[in-house]
Design an enzyme around this catalytic site. Structure first.
Site, PDB file in Angstrom:
ATOM      1  N   LYS A  16      44.021   4.733  -2.956  1.00 19.82           N
ATOM      2  CA  LYS A  16      42.737   4.172  -2.524  1.00 19.82           C
ATOM      3  C   LYS A  16      42.081   3.418  -3.700  1.00 19.82           C
ATOM      4  O   LYS A  16      42.519   3.553  -4.861  1.00 19.82           O
ATOM      5  CB  LYS A  16      41.866   5.317  -2.000  1.00 19.82           C
ATOM      6  CG  LYS A  16      42.464   5.991  -0.750  1.00 19.82           C
ATOM      7  CD  LYS A  16      41.615   7.159  -0.270  1.00 19.82           C
ATOM      8  CE  LYS A  16      42.193   7.792   0.975  1.00 19.82           C
ATOM      9  NZ  LYS A  16      41.381   8.943   1.461  1.00 19.82           N
ATOM     10  N   TYR A  56      41.722   3.990  10.446  1.00 18.94           N
ATOM     11  CA  TYR A  56      40.937   5.230  10.578  1.00 18.94           C
ATOM     12  C   TYR A  56      40.268   5.350  11.953  1.00 18.94           C
ATOM     13  O   TYR A  56      39.242   6.012  12.071  1.00 18.94           O
ATOM     14  CB  TYR A  56      39.880   5.286   9.465  1.00 18.94           C
ATOM     15  CG  TYR A  56      40.438   5.730   8.127  1.00 18.94           C
ATOM     16  CD1 TYR A  56      41.082   6.969   7.980  1.00 18.94           C
ATOM     17  CD2 TYR A  56      40.316   4.926   6.992  1.00 18.94           C
ATOM     18  CE1 TYR A  56      41.596   7.377   6.759  1.00 18.94           C
ATOM     19  CE2 TYR A  56      40.828   5.345   5.753  1.00 18.94           C
ATOM     20  CZ  TYR A  56      41.463   6.563   5.651  1.00 18.94           C
ATOM     21  OH  TYR A  56      41.971   6.994   4.434  1.00 18.94           O
ATOM     22  N   ASN A 119      38.848  10.489  -2.935  1.00 16.73           N
ATOM     23  CA  ASN A 119      39.990  11.404  -3.115  1.00 16.73           C
ATOM     24  C   ASN A 119      41.329  10.708  -3.396  1.00 16.73           C
ATOM     25  O   ASN A 119      42.397  11.240  -3.123  1.00 16.73           O
ATOM     26  CB  ASN A 119      40.072  12.409  -1.958  1.00 16.73           C
ATOM     27  CG  ASN A 119      40.250  11.762  -0.615  1.00 16.73           C
ATOM     28  OD1 ASN A 119      40.391  10.545  -0.531  1.00 16.73           O
ATOM     29  ND2 ASN A 119      40.270  12.573   0.432  1.00 16.73           N
ATOM     30  N   HIS A 122      45.891   8.477   0.179  1.00 20.27           N
ATOM     31  CA  HIS A 122      46.078   8.818   1.598  1.00 20.27           C
ATOM     32  C   HIS A 122      47.551   9.111   1.854  1.00 20.27           C
ATOM     33  O   HIS A 122      48.416   8.461   1.269  1.00 20.27           O
ATOM     34  CB  HIS A 122      45.654   7.627   2.481  1.00 20.27           C
ATOM     35  CG  HIS A 122      46.231   7.690   3.862  1.00 20.27           C
ATOM     36  ND1 HIS A 122      45.673   8.454   4.863  1.00 20.27           N
ATOM     37  CD2 HIS A 122      47.342   7.128   4.398  1.00 20.27           C
ATOM     38  CE1 HIS A 122      46.423   8.346   5.963  1.00 20.27           C
ATOM     39  NE2 HIS A 122      47.436   7.544   5.701  1.00 20.27           N
ATOM     40  N   GLU A 133      51.484   3.713  10.878  1.00 17.84           N
ATOM     41  CA  GLU A 133      50.723   3.175   9.744  1.00 17.84           C
ATOM     42  C   GLU A 133      51.553   2.171   8.940  1.00 17.84           C
ATOM     43  O   GLU A 133      51.035   1.161   8.473  1.00 17.84           O
ATOM     44  CB  GLU A 133      50.234   4.326   8.865  1.00 17.84           C
ATOM     45  CG  GLU A 133      49.160   5.154   9.576  1.00 17.84           C
ATOM     46  CD  GLU A 133      48.803   6.465   8.863  1.00 17.84           C
ATOM     47  OE1 GLU A 133      49.361   6.721   7.772  1.00 17.84           O
ATOM     48  OE2 GLU A 133      47.976   7.214   9.406  1.00 17.84           O
TER      49      GLU A 133
HETATM   50  P1  RTP Z   1      43.657  10.747   4.429  1.00 20.41           P
HETATM   51  O1  RTP Z   1      43.749  10.371   5.901  1.00 20.41           O
HETATM   52  O2  RTP Z   1      42.879   9.757   3.614  1.00 20.41           O
HETATM   53  O3  RTP Z   1      44.985  11.118   3.830  1.00 20.41           O
HETATM   54  O4  RTP Z   1      42.805  12.067   4.343  1.00 20.41           O
HETATM   55  P2  RTP Z   1      42.959  13.412   5.131  1.00 20.41           P
HETATM   56  O5  RTP Z   1      43.967  13.301   6.233  1.00 20.41           O
HETATM   57  O6  RTP Z   1      43.159  14.460   4.089  1.00 20.41           O
HETATM   58  O7  RTP Z   1      41.508  13.539   5.737  1.00 20.41           O
HETATM   59  P3  RTP Z   1      40.859  12.965   7.091  1.00 20.41           P
HETATM   60  O8  RTP Z   1      40.124  14.076   7.746  1.00 20.41           O
HETATM   61  O9  RTP Z   1      41.855  12.178   7.892  1.00 20.41           O
HETATM   62  O10 RTP Z   1      39.762  11.968   6.496  1.00 20.41           O
HETATM   63  C1  RTP Z   1      40.130  10.693   6.058  1.00 20.41           C
HETATM   64  C2  RTP Z   1      39.349  10.348   4.828  1.00 20.41           C
HETATM   65  O11 RTP Z   1      37.971  10.236   5.140  1.00 20.41           O
HETATM   66  C3  RTP Z   1      37.190  10.640   4.036  1.00 20.41           C
HETATM   67  N1  RTP Z   1      36.335  11.751   4.457  1.00 20.41           N
HETATM   68  N2  RTP Z   1      35.085  11.867   4.086  1.00 20.41           N
HETATM   69  N3  RTP Z   1      32.390  12.732   3.804  1.00 20.41           N
HETATM   70  C4  RTP Z   1      33.237  13.467   4.482  1.00 20.41           C
HETATM   71  O12 RTP Z   1      32.933  14.534   4.969  1.00 20.41           O
HETATM   72  C5  RTP Z   1      34.613  12.992   4.633  1.00 20.41           C
HETATM   73  N4  RTP Z   1      35.572  13.581   5.313  1.00 20.41           N
HETATM   74  C6  RTP Z   1      36.668  12.803   5.199  1.00 20.41           C
HETATM   75  C7  RTP Z   1      38.131  11.058   2.940  1.00 20.41           C
HETATM   76  O13 RTP Z   1      38.372   9.931   2.086  1.00 20.41           O
HETATM   77  C8  RTP Z   1      39.388  11.409   3.717  1.00 20.41           C
HETATM   78  O14 RTP Z   1      40.523  11.329   2.906  1.00 20.41           O
END
Ligand code: RTP
Length: 155
Positions: A16, A56, A119, A122, A133
């Site tokens: 990212k 997303y 973070n 991804h 994707e």
């Molecule tokens: P990613 O898709 O980026 O690998 O992350 P992930 O599966 O671990 O998490 P996901 O729930 O799919 O969320 C995607 C990205 O959104 C941001 N996020 N912000 N502020 C918040 O509460 C929050 N929750 C998620 C993070 O950048 C997360 O990686």
């Protein structure tokens, strides 16, 4: 045996904008290389808003969605297609929990990040999403077909 690419599991891994800004590109790529997965696609890319929204789309009703889109489009990202048996689940383990404060030491987020909203990387959450994707982020001809010259593992 030659494995047709449709049979092979792939994960879409993306560094990212914060990972690029902080100079973590080499460190993050190195973790997947050392693990032994094969890098089939790689590019530095300024993501347009509509692509970030499509990527997303499952999160579009979340309150943080607009900020997430601003974050992902705030600077270049590094798009990667990594290949290998079990790569999707393994990459999620290498990356660690979404909230870096809960990610185990030794994982990318556990070692290199603090905030959920910053973070650094991804990784696809299923083989089907890996395929979706990679098709979304890469154009026809941008992936390379090559195999490791190391002797194959005995199964
Ligand atoms: P990613 O898709 O980026 O690998 O992350 P992930 O599966 O671990 O998490 P996901 O729930 O799919 O969320 C995607 C990205 O959104 C941001 N996020 N912000 N502020 C918040 O509460 C929050 N929750 C998620 C993070 O950048 C997360 O990686």
């Amino acid at each position: 045996r030659i494995v047709a690419s449709s049979e092979v599991e792939r994960s879409y891994i993306m560094i990212k904008p914060d990972g690029v800004q902080r100079g973590l590109v080499g460190e993050i790529i190195s973790r997947f290389e050392k693990k032994g997965f094969l890098l089939k696609g790689l590019k530095l890319f300024q993501c347009p808003k509509d692509l970030a929204q499509e990527h997303y789309k499952d999160l579009k009703d979340k309150p943080f969605f607009p900020k997430l889109i601003d974050y992902i489009t705030s600077g270049p990202v590094v798009c990667m297609a990594w290949e290998g048996a079990g790569v999707v689940a393994s990459a999620r383990k290498l990356i660690g929990a979404t909230n870096p404060l809960q990610a185990e030491p030794g994982t990318i987020r556990g070692d290199l990040a603090v905030q959920t909203g910053r973070n650094v990387v991804h990784g696809s959450d299923s083989p089907d999403n890996g395929k979706r994707e990679i098709e979304l982020w890469f154009k026809e001809g941008e992936l390379c077909q090559w195999e490791s010259v190391q002797a194959p593992w005995l199964i």
